[in-house]
Design a protein around this motif. Structure first.
Motif, short mmCIF file in Angstrom:
data_model
loop_
_atom_site.label_atom_id
_atom_site.label_comp_id
_atom_site.label_asym_id
_atom_site.label_seq_id
_atom_site.Cartn_x
_atom_site.Cartn_y
_atom_site.Cartn_z
N HIS A 155 0.83 -1.21 0.00
CA HIS A 155 0.00 0.00 0.00
C HIS A 155 0.87 1.26 0.00
O HIS A 155 0.61 2.21 -0.76
CB HIS A 155 -0.91 -0.02 1.23
CG HIS A 155 -1.75 1.22 1.38
ND1 HIS A 155 -2.87 1.45 0.61
CD2 HIS A 155 -1.63 2.29 2.21
CE1 HIS A 155 -3.40 2.62 0.94
NE2 HIS A 155 -2.67 3.15 1.92
N TYR A 185 2.93 -13.22 -5.48
CA TYR A 185 2.46 -14.21 -6.46
C TYR A 185 3.15 -15.55 -6.24
O TYR A 185 2.50 -16.60 -6.28
CB TYR A 185 2.72 -13.69 -7.88
CG TYR A 185 2.24 -14.64 -8.96
CD1 TYR A 185 0.90 -14.66 -9.34
CD2 TYR A 185 3.12 -15.50 -9.59
CE1 TYR A 185 0.45 -15.52 -10.32
CE2 TYR A 185 2.68 -16.37 -10.57
CZ TYR A 185 1.34 -16.37 -10.93
OH TYR A 185 0.91 -17.24 -11.89
N PHE A 191 -1.90 -10.31 -0.63
CA PHE A 191 -1.67 -8.94 -1.06
C PHE A 191 -1.10 -8.89 -2.48
O PHE A 191 -0.37 -7.97 -2.84
CB PHE A 191 -0.73 -8.21 -0.09
CG PHE A 191 0.62 -8.87 0.09
CD1 PHE A 191 1.70 -8.56 -0.71
CD2 PHE A 191 0.81 -9.82 1.08
CE1 PHE A 191 2.92 -9.16 -0.54
CE2 PHE A 191 2.04 -10.43 1.27
CZ PHE A 191 3.10 -10.11 0.45
N ILE A 193 -1.41 -8.96 -6.83
CA ILE A 193 -1.86 -7.95 -7.77
C ILE A 193 -3.35 -7.71 -7.64
O ILE A 193 -4.16 -8.65 -7.53
CB ILE A 193 -1.51 -8.37 -9.22
CG1 ILE A 193 -1.80 -7.24 -10.20
CG2 ILE A 193 -2.19 -9.65 -9.61
CD1 ILE A 193 -0.83 -6.13 -10.12
N SER A 194 -3.75 -6.45 -7.63
CA SER A 194 -5.16 -6.08 -7.50
C SER A 194 -5.50 -5.03 -8.55
O SER A 194 -4.64 -4.54 -9.28
CB SER A 194 -5.43 -5.52 -6.09
OG SER A 194 -4.73 -4.30 -5.90
N GLY A 195 -6.78 -4.68 -8.58
CA GLY A 195 -7.21 -3.66 -9.53
C GLY A 195 -6.56 -2.31 -9.27
O GLY A 195 -6.26 -1.56 -10.21
N ASP A 197 -3.54 -1.84 -8.09
CA ASP A 197 -2.17 -1.92 -8.61
C ASP A 197 -2.15 -1.71 -10.12
O ASP A 197 -1.31 -0.97 -10.65
CB ASP A 197 -1.56 -3.27 -8.25
CG ASP A 197 -1.43 -3.48 -6.76
OD1 ASP A 197 -1.03 -2.52 -6.07
OD2 ASP A 197 -1.74 -4.58 -6.28
N SER A 234 -7.24 -15.83 -14.23
CA SER A 234 -7.99 -15.01 -13.29
C SER A 234 -8.39 -13.69 -13.93
O SER A 234 -7.92 -13.31 -15.01
CB SER A 234 -7.14 -14.74 -12.04
OG SER A 234 -5.95 -14.04 -12.38
N GLN A 236 -7.57 -10.89 -12.71
CA GLN A 236 -6.39 -10.03 -12.65
C GLN A 236 -5.51 -10.22 -13.88
O GLN A 236 -4.96 -9.26 -14.42
CB GLN A 236 -5.58 -10.30 -11.38
CG GLN A 236 -6.20 -9.79 -10.10
CD GLN A 236 -7.27 -10.72 -9.56
OE1 GLN A 236 -7.50 -11.80 -10.10
NE2 GLN A 236 -7.93 -10.31 -8.50
#
Length: 747
Positions: A155, A185, A191, A193-195, A197, A234, A236
């Motif tokens: 973050h 990964y 925590f 990869i997210s939207g 990121d 996925s 992502q």
């Protein structure tokens, strides 16, 4: 170590800078983690349970504030060092923030190397057992600690990369951020990869700093490569591919040469290398293990095709892909011919595999398609991606070869030479078009799949317009007849009409080359025939309207297709360099080129057809009625297309433009209360006419300027065509904001 940690809180900037650098070095040392292991081995089971149950989310903040900890154990000291390092990401001095991020990079890279080394040692029974435990434990301990502080660290790095005012800090944070995401990964942590990121990296790809743009592009590329080993596809992964296609690839048109070079390297690694590898034995490679990189390449290309209508600009979609291929050919030098040959062979094989086409079949026996491996489900994710991606890159490749041949830049090989050297059968484009049409007409196909097939068909038609002269004569005649019938029946959606007409021109040239007839005369003949068909269709519809007095949804669709077809037919042979105000000194045959075989051709619609188009311009339809209240209102979409068609007619006829300028200007008047979609299209028409007939349109600039005061009231979503002289793209107009934007751009 406590002293070093306290240095990070010093008021002296050089102390803080030295402190974060020392912590980064200490955390990478083997002795530090060996001592930690020795201390953990001495602990009792109760102590171990107490350490393992430590609430790091709460203690992390306390340690960062410098709270003392009981018992001198290395586990707590390592957390203290990490917390001290973490707190310096918000230091007021940019040099300290940059050094902090780079210290995290060193620690994370050490963790990645030791973790991989530990896995390799565990699989080998010949190495020393002591060495095995040391290397494995160092990697495991460092990785475990990083995973515990991972969410808060990711973050912080993401926010610092997005919002820091110094480019050096942003770049360093991107590198550390990428290492953390790779760690998450690999270790399957929450925590990953997210939207947020992906969105942040997309923004950073447009950063003012060259180094930041390159770092963000490299991060997106590495994150996609990390997905090669995943068995699942996925959301992502899909978002990463879309982000790469529309933020990294456009960097091939960047103003900075180093950015362009890096973008080409990433493009070659992710797209070109896997595709070229499929030039030989594609079926076996796609059906065996380790095929993820092939599917990723096709999926990225399919994302380009999917987003093309929304992207619009040349820096996105097909335009970026074509630029990338052009620069790749330049870099290839003498190897350009081999690269082109392999690309064409690979795309040819994937094209027939993804559609289940037997490349030895003819167009007449295609009704019994080959039941191959990919025929069981044409809309399986990877199969659909290969089909869409293959035609996407083939369109860009043919455009690149044609443009390079005309300008004598880029590829040192013409399209005709490339097709012959690759030994592909050009009849496959005709077979593919027919198969796509059959799939699109199936009642079992979902609307989403039909839209994808329509986009693929459009790409296929554009390819035909480039290589139609190389298609066998028999297939060219049959396909030309089918396309003519589709235009006459008005069954094609609007976005397929321009490419269909271009394909018909290419087939006409192919047939004329064999028969010896003049291509301009032949095109003039079938264009006039289609215009007559449009005139009859409008008159028939008006007769039906006078009897029923209402307009159905199907009527709107039919009218917009007829109007759009009229406009596109009149634009055949258009050239912006041709001066229509002065007498022509050259005939149309003197202006033709290999790329534009009908350049200079002007087809004049009948006065009756022009009158019928003008009937669609008012707000009400011209039907016989006693009371004004009984008049049928003209749908906004029909009016929008009617004005666009009128604009195209005016571009080819100066006298008509003189007569219609008052009509167009009246629609822009603030008292007209016109629909925003209609006003937007009229603005675009006036803009093109202003370029074409400057001395005629300049007096109407006040009307165009008045659109800056257009109201903000909402209206229904209306699909409009906003491009006259180029391929049309559909947009949805919701309010007057687009009218204001177009007015500003045109002025």
């Amino acid at each position: 170590l406590r002293f070093v940690s306290n240095m990070c809180q010093s008021k002296v900037s050089s102390h803080r800078l030295l402190g974060v650098e020392l912590i980064g070095e200490v955390l990478c040392q083997a002795w530090f983690w060996k001592d930690e292991r020795n201390c953990q081995l001495k602990k009792t089971s109760d102590d171990a349970a107490e350490v393992s149950s430590l609430d790091l989310n709460s203690s992390f903040v306390q340690l960062a504030l410098g709270n003392d900890v009981e018992n001198d154990n290395i586990a707590t000291t390592s957390l203290l060092l990490f917390s001290s390092l973490h707190s310096r990401l918000t230091d007021k001095l940019p040099a300290v923030r940059t050094r902090t991020a780079m210290s995290f990079v060193g620690v994370l890279q050490k963790s990645n190397v030791n973790s991989v080394m530990g896995l390799e040692i565990q699989t080998s029974s010949e190495l020393n057992q002591e060495k095995e435990s040391d290397d494995a434990f160092i990697g495991k301990s460092l990785t475990t600690t990083l995973c515990k502080i991972g969410p808060s660290l990711v973050h912080s790095l993401r926010n610092r990369a997005r919002n820091d005012d110094k480019a050096t800090v942003r770049r360093a944070c991107i590198v550390a951020w990428l290492e953390m995401l790779s760690l998450a990964y690999r270790e399957d942590q929450g925590f990953g990869i997210s939207g947020l990121d992906i969105s942040a990296l997309c923004t950073l790809c447009n950063d003012p700093s060259v180094a930041t743009r390159k770092a963000a592009a490299e991060a997106l590329t590495k994150l996609i490569i990390d997905t090669y080993d995943s068995d699942e596809y996925s959301s992502q992964a899909s978002a990463l591919e879309f982000a790469w296609a529309h933020t990294v690839l456009p960097l091939v048109s960047d103003a900075e040469v180093s950015c362009v070079t890096r973008a080409i390297e990433f493009f070659s690694k992710l797209i070109i290398d896997p595709i070229v590898d499929l030039a030989q034995d594609a079926t076996r490679k796609l059906s065996t293990g380790g095929n993820s990189r092939y599917y990723v390449a096709w999926r990225i290309l399919s994302k380009l095709s999917d987003g093309d209508k929304e992207a619009g600009a040349s820096r996105s979609g097909i335009g970026s892909l074509q630029t990338a291929i052009q620069k790749l050919f330049i870099n290839a030098g003498n190897d350009c011919k081999t690269l082109t040959k392999n690309l064409l062979q690979a795309v040819y094989k994937i094209g027939i595999l993804s559609l289940g086409i037997d490349n030895h079949a003819s167009q007449h026996d295609l009704s019994s398609p080959n039941t191959g491996e990919f025929d069981e489900d044409f809309f399986e994710r990877n199969t659909a991606a290969m089909r869409t991606g293959a035609w996407c890159i083939l369109e860009a490749l043919t455009n690149c070869l044609v443009n390079s041949s005309e300008a004598r830049t880029g590829a040192n090989i013409s399209l005709k030479q490339a097709v012959r050297s690759s030994a592909i059968d050009c009849s496959f484009v005709v077979l593919s078009l027919k198969k796509l049409k059959e799939l699109g007409n199936s009642v079992d196909i979902s609307p989403a799949n039909k839209a994808t097939l329509a986009a693929t068909s459009r790409n296929c038609l554009k390819v035909i317009s480039k290589i139609g002269g190389l298609v066998p004569l028999k297939d060219a005649k049959k396909c030309s007849s089918d396309l003519m019938q589709d235009l006459k029946s008005f069954s094609l959606p609007n976005d397929l009409i321009p490419s269909t007409i271009s394909a018909l021109v290419a087939f006409t040239k192919r047939i004329c080359n064999d028969s010896g007839k003049d291509v301009i005369d032949e095109c003039d003949e079938w264009i006039n025939a289609l215009l007559d068909r449009c005139e009859c269709a409008i008159e028939s519809w008006l007769s039906s309207l006078s009897r029923h007095g209402r307009i159905e949804t199907d009527d709107e669709r039919l009218l917009t297709r007829i109007l759009f077809c009229i406009g596109e037919l009149t634009m055949v042979g258009f050239s912006s360099q041709q001066d229509t105000l002065q007498p022509r000194t050259k005939s149309a045959r003197d202006m033709v080129t290999d790329k534009e075989p009908v350049r200079g051709l002007i087809v004049r619609p009948s006065n009756r057809l022009i009158h019928l188009v003008k009937l669609m311009l008012p707000t009400t339809m011209p039907i016989t009625s006693v009371n004004e209240e009984d008049l049928t209102p003209t749908p906004s979409c029909v009016r929008a297309y009617a004005f666009v068609t009128l604009g195209k007619l005016c571009l080819r006829d100066a006298s008509l433009a003189k007569d219609c300028l008052n009509i167009l200007a009246r629609e822009l008047h603030h008292g007209s209360k016109s629909d925003p979609a209609v006003q937007s299209n009229v603005l675009m028409v006036m803009g093109d006419l202003c370029v074409r007939y400057t001395n005629l349109v300049d007096r109407y600039l006040p009307f165009m300027a008045a659109c800056l005061q257009a109201g903000d009231k909402a209206c229904h979503e209306v699909v409009t065509d906003v491009n006259l002289t180029v391929d049309p793209s559909a947009i949805k107009v919701r309010n007057y904001s687009l009218v204001k934007k177009n007015a500003i751009l045109l002025l």
